[in-house]
Design an enzyme around this catalytic site. Sequence first.
Site, PDB file in Angstrom:
ATOM      1  N   ASP A 341      -5.590  12.027  -4.853  1.00 35.74           N
ATOM      2  CA  ASP A 341      -6.216  11.111  -3.536  1.00 35.74           C
ATOM      3  C   ASP A 341      -5.480  10.110  -3.317  1.00 35.74           C
ATOM      4  O   ASP A 341      -4.575   9.575  -4.390  1.00 35.74           O
ATOM      5  CB  ASP A 341      -7.626  10.970  -3.597  1.00 35.74           C
ATOM      6  CG  ASP A 341      -8.267  10.981  -2.185  1.00 35.74           C
ATOM      7  OD1 ASP A 341      -9.561  11.575  -2.016  1.00 35.74           O
ATOM      8  OD2 ASP A 341      -7.570  10.416  -1.207  1.00 35.74           O
ATOM      9  N   GLU A 538     -15.916   7.953   4.836  1.00 31.84           N
ATOM     10  CA  GLU A 538     -16.135   7.623   3.258  1.00 31.84           C
ATOM     11  C   GLU A 538     -17.111   6.707   2.800  1.00 31.84           C
ATOM     12  O   GLU A 538     -18.135   6.573   3.467  1.00 31.84           O
ATOM     13  CB  GLU A 538     -14.754   7.077   2.657  1.00 31.84           C
ATOM     14  CG  GLU A 538     -13.392   8.117   3.037  1.00 31.84           C
ATOM     15  CD  GLU A 538     -12.163   7.712   2.484  1.00 31.84           C
ATOM     16  OE1 GLU A 538     -11.174   8.158   3.015  1.00 31.84           O
ATOM     17  OE2 GLU A 538     -12.081   7.514   1.226  1.00 31.84           O
TER      18      GLU A 538
HETATM   19  C1  GLC Z   1      -8.563   9.571   1.720  1.00 34.76           C
HETATM   20  C2  GLC Z   1      -9.771  10.568   1.216  1.00 34.76           C
HETATM   21  C3  GLC Z   1      -9.078  11.842   1.473  1.00 34.76           C
HETATM   22  C4  GLC Z   1      -7.672  12.015   2.256  1.00 34.76           C
HETATM   23  C5  GLC Z   1      -6.951  10.864   1.936  1.00 34.76           C
HETATM   24  C6  GLC Z   1      -5.642  10.907   2.848  1.00 34.76           C
HETATM   25  O1  GLC Z   1      -9.017   8.274   0.688  1.00 34.76           O
HETATM   26  O2  GLC Z   1     -10.316  10.639   0.173  1.00 34.76           O
HETATM   27  O3  GLC Z   1      -9.946  12.892   1.883  1.00 34.76           O
HETATM   28  O4  GLC Z   1      -7.370  13.236   2.372  1.00 34.76           O
HETATM   29  O5  GLC Z   1      -7.165   9.674   1.548  1.00 34.76           O
HETATM   30  O6  GLC Z   1      -5.965  10.326   3.941  1.00 34.76           O
END
Ligand code: GLC
Length: 673
Positions: A341, A538
């Site tokens: 991530d 988030e």
């Molecule tokens: C974010 C999320 C993830 C996402 C990634 C790219 O922090 O946790 O779900 O796919 O970054 O945007």
Amino acid sequence: MSTKESPQLDPIRRGRRRTAALVGGLAAVLAATGLGAVEAPSAGAADPLPYQNPSLPTHQRVADLLGRMTIQEKVGQMTQAERIDVAADASLIATYGLGSVLSGGGSTPTENTPEAWADMVDDFQRAALGTRLGIPLLYGVDAVHGHGNLNGATVFPHNIGLGATRDPDLVRRIAHLTAKETRATGPNWNFSPCVCVARDDRWGRTYESFGETPRLATRLGGAAIDGLQGRPGQLDRPDRVLATAKHYAGDGLTDWDTGEGDYTVDQGIARVSRREFRRLALAPYPAAVRKHHVGSVMPSFSSVDWTEDGLGNPVKMHASTELITDVLKGELGFDGLVISDWRAIHQLPGDYRTQVETSVNAGVDLFMEPTTTNTVGYQQFIETLLDLVADGEVATSRIDDAVSRILTAKFELGLFEKPLTDRRHLDTVGSRAHRAVARQAVAESQVLLTNRRRTLPLQPKRQPVYVAGSNADNIGNQAGGWTLTWQGGSTNVIPGDTILDGIEKASKRAVVHSATASKPIPRQAAGIVVVGETPYAEGFGDVGGPRWAYDPGDNGVPRPAQTMQLSEADTQAVERVCAQARSCTVVVVSGRPLILPRRLRSQVDAIVASWLPGSEGRGVADVLFGQQPFTGRLPVTWPRSLAQEPINVGDRDYDPLFAYGHGLTTRKIRHRR
Ligand code: GLC
């Protein structure tokens, strides 16, 4: 983790497994003989090299290409930068031999149009094709409810609303249309679906889950993977993308007040036994891997702390060899790629070198290491990993395993044969046909919680309508996060219909709209008050989460606090309308259940959970006015109070306001013309 016998691998899996064995052996021989880097053919060579020959099986092409790569090229393939990092100078992609680029939430080309997206991705792709071996890029986006970053895309209901439909065929169809609109505009990889099991509604990512049970996450998550990828062998089609099962695992199990930084829940600690973790968090992954052949998996920011080992030793998922290598890749037989991530390894213990070493050796294959506004990013990742390999702290076999997985995805996506965007479906982006499917999904996702005096469905001709509430006429609010920007926003405007638009088109009588119910309310009017949340993503959606300004649209204004309560303005609007109108329906537009106090409920005739419907607000009017029946059922338990959280079906002394699976039904009414 207890081990199980390895699954009978299907042909796809056997092929990939053979890749790993063949590749490991061949690479070792080449490395030993110093033949590591073999010159690629000059352009237009008569006989293509094996990796350039589409008639060969993927595992042979992978083995041949891997055997030609230098360690620098291999480590470059394990590195993902962000669009911003390379937008001003695409040649950096070639300089560093990057394997992938992503658009984070809101990271769009200057002109946010389908053509500009495809041109942008193709420019990056051409830079990658200019490298010695011409290895094409994976380009990833979060098309989590349609290609939400793209202005004009069809924006479908977020997953929690799809959970209320209990309709895997619809989910599969939506995912397919999402893949079509995404691939046609360039990206070939979708960081979706979230197969998270949301257990505490105070979590800001509740709406990204299909619901609170592993059964919903497994069934609907699997349907989404099938819709995105198609059947095995279809990934190279212009209407399919690589899918990502995320966030592995236990992202929705974290405890209150264990969140990372300013977050109260998100990225926190799941304090569970291995048995409970397997029952709740791991449950969706065996099917995602073995039945749906998901091409990638993204670990969670969160940690696990095993109760049976004595709490106090939380392990970040990005550092867990036990769960990534032993369970996911070993026991479950996952042979796709594991993508980190966003800068998640920076949360691991130790300095950056230690963080890289830990996560590569835990089994992560590709690293989302944008530099953007930070000091340490993709360049340092490459330097650090090369050092670790040179010092023997990361084995070349681990590098070769990671790169084989990455190359396999690229071959299966057909990128070596057709690296540039196939634009044949470009004109389907936001099309009437796609929006019609989204509208149907909105209607099926609505959950009728109460319906006194059979208030609903309303008769379009019978009475005038009075519409109030903060979310009646705000398409940004009804779309939610991951729309145009990462966090979404009340001022974000996308093509589509608000709920008010839908009501005005469905009613055959006058419609008065006043968000605060300050205009006079006709006594015979049917009152509809659309309340709810403002957008978030988030941990910004955690109850008690941070409020700093984030997206450009915030204009420096702190983000609204998320409380799971109605605002004062919405509460007053409900009281005014319910006191004066002939009937009073409350529609809750939110990413999760909101607390509805008894005093408020006693004044209301009907309550509808609308979730985050997206661009097609007419779907809400369709069930309010009987064009479609109410069929939706709660995907999460609806609590009486915040103090009940977390509350989930199966809990002891389970006493919610509305139980998991609750939903009243109505019949479709024939409207006399
Ligand atoms: C974010 C999320 C993830 C996402 C990634 C790219 O922090 O946790 O779900 O796919 O970054 O945007």
